[in-house]
Design an enzyme around this catalytic site. Structure first.
Site, mmCIF file in Angstrom:
data_model
loop_
_atom_site.group_PDB
_atom_site.id
_atom_site.type_symbol
_atom_site.label_atom_id
_atom_site.label_comp_id
_atom_site.label_asym_id
_atom_site.label_seq_id
_atom_site.Cartn_x
_atom_site.Cartn_y
_atom_site.Cartn_z
ATOM 1 N N SER A 140 7.770 -5.533 -2.492
ATOM 2 C CA SER A 140 6.422 -5.188 -2.059
ATOM 3 C C SER A 140 5.531 -6.421 -2.088
ATOM 4 O O SER A 140 5.584 -7.227 -3.019
ATOM 5 C CB SER A 140 5.840 -4.119 -2.991
ATOM 6 O OG SER A 140 4.457 -3.957 -2.761
ATOM 7 N N TYR A 165 2.006 -5.490 3.289
ATOM 8 C CA TYR A 165 0.692 -4.898 3.453
ATOM 9 C C TYR A 165 -0.088 -5.908 4.280
ATOM 10 O O TYR A 165 -0.326 -7.029 3.854
ATOM 11 C CB TYR A 165 0.031 -4.640 2.098
ATOM 12 C CG TYR A 165 0.616 -3.456 1.366
ATOM 13 C CD1 TYR A 165 0.552 -2.184 1.923
ATOM 14 C CD2 TYR A 165 1.222 -3.600 0.119
ATOM 15 C CE1 TYR A 165 1.087 -1.080 1.264
ATOM 16 C CE2 TYR A 165 1.756 -2.506 -0.555
ATOM 17 C CZ TYR A 165 1.678 -1.250 0.028
ATOM 18 O OH TYR A 165 2.220 -0.163 -0.621
ATOM 19 N N THR A 191 4.251 -1.555 6.123
ATOM 20 C CA THR A 191 3.782 -0.251 5.656
ATOM 21 C C THR A 191 2.471 0.095 6.349
ATOM 22 O O THR A 191 1.509 -0.679 6.315
ATOM 23 C CB THR A 191 3.600 -0.247 4.129
ATOM 24 O OG1 THR A 191 4.888 -0.317 3.513
ATOM 25 C CG2 THR A 191 2.909 1.027 3.659
ATOM 26 N N LYS A 284 7.202 1.278 8.266
ATOM 27 C CA LYS A 284 7.382 2.245 7.180
ATOM 28 C C LYS A 284 6.160 3.152 7.104
ATOM 29 O O LYS A 284 5.030 2.677 7.133
ATOM 30 C CB LYS A 284 7.566 1.507 5.850
ATOM 31 C CG LYS A 284 7.770 2.399 4.641
ATOM 32 C CD LYS A 284 8.025 1.550 3.400
ATOM 33 C CE LYS A 284 8.285 2.402 2.172
ATOM 34 N NZ LYS A 284 7.057 3.081 1.680
ATOM 35 N N HIS A 308 5.120 8.028 1.539
ATOM 36 C CA HIS A 308 4.761 7.273 0.335
ATOM 37 C C HIS A 308 4.967 8.140 -0.908
ATOM 38 O O HIS A 308 4.214 8.046 -1.882
ATOM 39 C CB HIS A 308 3.318 6.785 0.423
ATOM 40 C CG HIS A 308 3.124 5.391 -0.102
ATOM 41 N ND1 HIS A 308 3.159 4.275 0.704
ATOM 42 C CD2 HIS A 308 2.912 4.923 -1.342
ATOM 43 C CE1 HIS A 308 2.951 3.192 -0.019
ATOM 44 N NE2 HIS A 308 2.804 3.564 -1.281
#
Length: 424
Positions: A140, A165, A191, A284, A308
């Site tokens: 992440s 992100y 995402t 995603k 999520h």
């Protein structure tokens, strides 16, 4: 229990994970015991006992009243496996490929941020275990450790992806993409469901936002040259102003509250493919058929069907129900992956049966990290692999491509668990 010299061992390209069961049955004879019980409910209790209050709440909380989380778990109950008998499982194997990489199972580590709040080794432990077991690992961009250190922990042969992100600051976005490519991350997962965090009651009540407190910007943020340059321009010193720097990282570049639309996506895809030499670009967070069709139309290489894990939109549809419709619509046009709510080998089986080619797990390895560090992650993941291997054997499905819709029977929507059990 389970002949350690059975024929399947020589007929597969991966370890016979199921032999872990035999090892654990024998272990008391040698004074050995596992670090914890891998039953999801018991693992959850162990993690709650061993984690800090803030770490526990962040790992377990959901959006709003947790209705989406419950929907995820109920959907797995609705689909039930049809066992087959007298099937030759001597040629059973869990290996598969993802974006050209051969991995030991269709199971990977979902991208989860700020792992240091669960254990001091943070992302290094799951990345290392993933490399050891030849499983895909996704880092992440809200992680604790740097892109570079996690790659080193994962190893030269590790199959690792970078979850983005998307920062409104193009310089920071491009810097992260370059760093990820340079350190061998072989796919990008964008995402799209978390421009900002949902309302999570327990976290809000405690002011539980590690980036504003003990975590700061973390090594991932502070290791980014574009971000460091922006800090210098604003006169922010990570040593003197760690909380302000943490807020600058998370508020401006990770969960920033801005939004992006489809018309901006070609730019990001072009940048990643140019930087990486054409490595896969995936989205995603897809839950609707129109979004899945749009993603395919835009030329993505893969979709992760995910809500999520119920942490973003309260009262949303179960991801497993979304998966079924999305596979019907675009399953032959792009690579379909899944996460949200998986707790067992049976859950993995059901997601594959409904058309996912690959699944990611999240809270299982996070709770294992909090309960036992690197050893805990290794124990939990090997146990899941063992359970899946054994299930393929006892249910009579020796090949992954035989796990399809003929392998399950689906009860009507609205079917609930009998009684009132806890839903982990």
């Amino acid at each position: 229990m389970s002949d350690p010299n059975n024929p399947n061992i020589n007929n597969r390209s991966t370890p016979q994970w199921g032999l872990m069961q035999r090892e654990l049955f024998w272990a008391p004879n040698e004074g050995k015991h596992p670090p914890f019980n891998t039953d999801p409910d018991k693992l959850k209790e162990t993690a709650e006992d061993r984690l800090s209050k803030r770490g526990w709440l962040y790992s377990s909380c959901n959006a709003g009243l947790s209705w989406t989380h419950y929907a995820n778990r109920l959907a797995f109950y609705r689909h039930q496996v049809i066992p087959r008998m007298l099937v030759d499982t001597h040629h059973r194997d869990t290996a598969t490929t993802i974006f050209g990489h051969k991995v030991a199972a269709p199971i990977g580590f979902a991208p989860i941020g700020i792992n240091r709040i669960y254990h001091p080794t943070g992302e290094l432990s799951p990345a290392k275990v993933a490399g050891e077991l030849n499983l895909a690992y996704a880092l992440s961009s809200a992680g604790s450790y740097s892109i570079e250190d996690v790659a080193e922990a994962n190893g030269d042969g590790g199959v690792r992806f970078y979850q983005l992100y998307w920062s409104p600051d193009d310089a920071v976005t491009l810097s992260m993409l370059r760093r990820a490519h340079a350190r061998g991350y072989s796919a990008l997962l964008l995402t799209t469901d978390t421009w900002q965090l949902a309302w999570r009651h327990d976290d809000v009540a405690m002011g539980n936002y590690a980036f504003y407190h003990e975590h700061g910007a973390g090594d991932l943020g502070l290791g980014d040259p574009a971000f460091r340059e922006s800090l210098e321009q604003k006169g922010l010193d990570p040593e003197k102003n760690p909380r302000e720097v943490g807020a600058e990282w998370i508020d401006k570049h990770i969960w920033h509250g801005h939004s992006f639309s489809w018309d901006r996506l070609p730019w990001l895809m072009e940048q990643w493919r140019s930087i990486s030499g054409g490595k896969p670009f995936c989205i995603k967070g897809i839950q609707s058929v129109p979004d899945a069709k749009k993603a395919v139309e835009m030329g993505v290489d893969g979709i992760v069907v995910s809500n999520h894990a119920g942490r973003q939109v309260d009262g949303a549809i179960a991801s497993l129900d979304a998966l079924e419709k999305i596979v019907d619509a675009v399953g032959d046009k792009t690579y379909i992956m899944f996460d949200s709510g998986i707790r067992s080998a049976a859950d993995v089986f059901k997601a594959l049966a409904l058309g996912a080619k690959f699944v990611f797990i999240g809270r299982l390895w996070v709770w294992a990290l909090g309960a036992g560090g690197e050893e805990g992650v290794r124990h939990e993941i090997k146990a899941l692999l063992a359970e899946f291997d054994i299930m393929m054997n006892v249910a009579g499905y020796p090949k992954l491509d035989e796990i399809n819709r003929d392998a399950i029977e689906s009860l009507p929507k609205g079917t609930y668990f009998p009684g009132t059990p806890k839903i982990t």
